[in-house]
Design a protein around this motif. Sequence first.
Motif, PDB file in Angstrom:
ATOM      1  N   ALA A 173       0.862  -1.177   0.000  1.00 43.21           N
ATOM      2  CA  ALA A 173       0.000   0.000   0.000  1.00 43.21           C
ATOM      3  C   ALA A 173       0.902   1.230   0.000  1.00 43.21           C
ATOM      4  O   ALA A 173       1.400   1.654   1.051  1.00 43.21           O
ATOM      5  CB  ALA A 173      -0.934   0.012   1.203  1.00 43.21           C
ATOM      6  N   VAL A 178      -1.408  -0.483  -4.848  1.00 44.29           N
ATOM      7  CA  VAL A 178      -2.246  -0.975  -3.755  1.00 44.29           C
ATOM      8  C   VAL A 178      -2.658  -2.413  -4.055  1.00 44.29           C
ATOM      9  O   VAL A 178      -3.079  -2.732  -5.175  1.00 44.29           O
ATOM     10  CB  VAL A 178      -3.498  -0.099  -3.567  1.00 44.29           C
ATOM     11  CG1 VAL A 178      -4.495  -0.770  -2.628  1.00 44.29           C
ATOM     12  CG2 VAL A 178      -3.114   1.263  -3.006  1.00 44.29           C
ATOM     13  N   SER A 226      -9.651  -3.977  -2.027  1.00 46.34           N
ATOM     14  CA  SER A 226      -8.273  -3.594  -1.754  1.00 46.34           C
ATOM     15  C   SER A 226      -8.100  -3.405  -0.250  1.00 46.34           C
ATOM     16  O   SER A 226      -9.084  -3.306   0.497  1.00 46.34           O
ATOM     17  CB  SER A 226      -7.925  -2.296  -2.491  1.00 46.34           C
ATOM     18  OG  SER A 226      -8.554  -1.193  -1.866  1.00 46.34           O
ATOM     19  N   ASN A 233      -7.876   4.873   4.336  1.00 45.87           N
ATOM     20  CA  ASN A 233      -6.591   5.497   4.000  1.00 45.87           C
ATOM     21  C   ASN A 233      -5.566   5.394   5.125  1.00 45.87           C
ATOM     22  O   ASN A 233      -4.371   5.618   4.902  1.00 45.87           O
ATOM     23  CB  ASN A 233      -6.817   6.967   3.635  1.00 45.87           C
ATOM     24  CG  ASN A 233      -7.498   7.115   2.282  1.00 45.87           C
ATOM     25  OD1 ASN A 233      -7.241   6.335   1.370  1.00 45.87           O
ATOM     26  ND2 ASN A 233      -8.357   8.108   2.162  1.00 45.87           N
ATOM     27  N   ASN A 266      -2.337   2.730  -7.896  1.00 45.58           N
ATOM     28  CA  ASN A 266      -3.093   3.522  -6.929  1.00 45.58           C
ATOM     29  C   ASN A 266      -3.538   4.831  -7.587  1.00 45.58           C
ATOM     30  O   ASN A 266      -3.058   5.921  -7.273  1.00 45.58           O
ATOM     31  CB  ASN A 266      -2.241   3.789  -5.694  1.00 45.58           C
ATOM     32  CG  ASN A 266      -3.025   4.505  -4.605  1.00 45.58           C
ATOM     33  OD1 ASN A 266      -4.251   4.468  -4.587  1.00 45.58           O
ATOM     34  ND2 ASN A 266      -2.312   5.171  -3.707  1.00 45.58           N
ATOM     35  N   ARG A 270      -6.824   2.346 -11.716  1.00 42.94           N
ATOM     36  CA  ARG A 270      -6.573   1.091 -10.999  1.00 42.94           C
ATOM     37  C   ARG A 270      -6.194  -0.036 -11.958  1.00 42.94           C
ATOM     38  O   ARG A 270      -6.792  -1.096 -11.984  1.00 42.94           O
ATOM     39  CB  ARG A 270      -7.795   0.703 -10.159  1.00 42.94           C
ATOM     40  CG  ARG A 270      -8.123   1.690  -9.062  1.00 42.94           C
ATOM     41  CD  ARG A 270      -9.179   1.151  -8.110  1.00 42.94           C
ATOM     42  NE  ARG A 270      -8.658   0.081  -7.295  1.00 42.94           N
ATOM     43  CZ  ARG A 270      -9.156  -1.146  -7.277  1.00 42.94           C
ATOM     44  NH1 ARG A 270     -10.169  -1.468  -8.053  1.00 42.94           N
ATOM     45  NH2 ARG A 270      -8.632  -2.061  -6.485  1.00 42.94           N
TER      46      ARG A 270
END
Length: 291
Positions: A173, A178, A226, A233, A266, A270
Amino acid sequence: MFPTFAGVESRMGFSIPVWYRPVDRKYLRSLVAGSLRKNFREVLKDLLPELGSLIASGVSKKLRFKLHILSRDGDYRTTYEFPDSFAPGASVEIELSDLFERLKLPQDDYLVIIVMSRGRMDGYRSSPGSYSMTYVDQDNVAIYRTGAFARPLNEGRLKAHVGFTGINPKIIATKDIVSSLMLINHSSDPEYAYTARPVLKLIRGDGEQLTGDFGEIPPLGAREVSVVDVFGNAVFDFLKPFGGRGTTVTTCTGMTLASLHLQRTNDNRRTLLGIEHSRPAHMNLSGILQH
């Protein structure tokens, strides 16, 4: 059972080994040895479907294939049957995006169930080889391989499952990449009707953990999330001290699931950068164990 992605060229391939036979000595020994370990009722429950399949296929060395196409929610869309049968040594290939267009299916994310007329009916109860899935867009190619089952799967009247545990030590991440996890709630029973509710745990290098709900997966359906979808976040700050990397452990009681591990860019697009089946490559696991 594998996914396709809207806007991404999806190809399925399978090569039949030259050694494949519907019946051989190993298969017959497996039948006898397995029967001796069971009571009469279990023997009938196990062998009748298998022997029926063997008779229905005409004990032919050639294999036939069909595809059942479902939505990601597990709703049936249509079936395609390959017009030809394939002998040992042959290769089976199909470009799914073109097939969907010929079948007048709208561009969407789908699940496809591959059904072959015969498996490897020995003690392994699997396909006689591995399927390969290739995903291609204008910038990237992602590939994974997987086997198939020739035995009951999530079918309670024939075989019960204790549960599922999946481990992925390659979670990322960062501002660029991600990781996502896709779980498929599959079954050999066309009437399968159980919703899966997995739990996802994210672990970083010092042992600190986050726990979240993966979300519901409908029967014969799939769900991709994800680590940001699950943990928000805050996952970026959580993993930042370890270079944005961590490990996920996914559990679900009472059923088994298929798992795919995806790496995506990210950003709003995507883009699919990579995909692996069930577990990371053996060399990755070996390095982690040595460390």
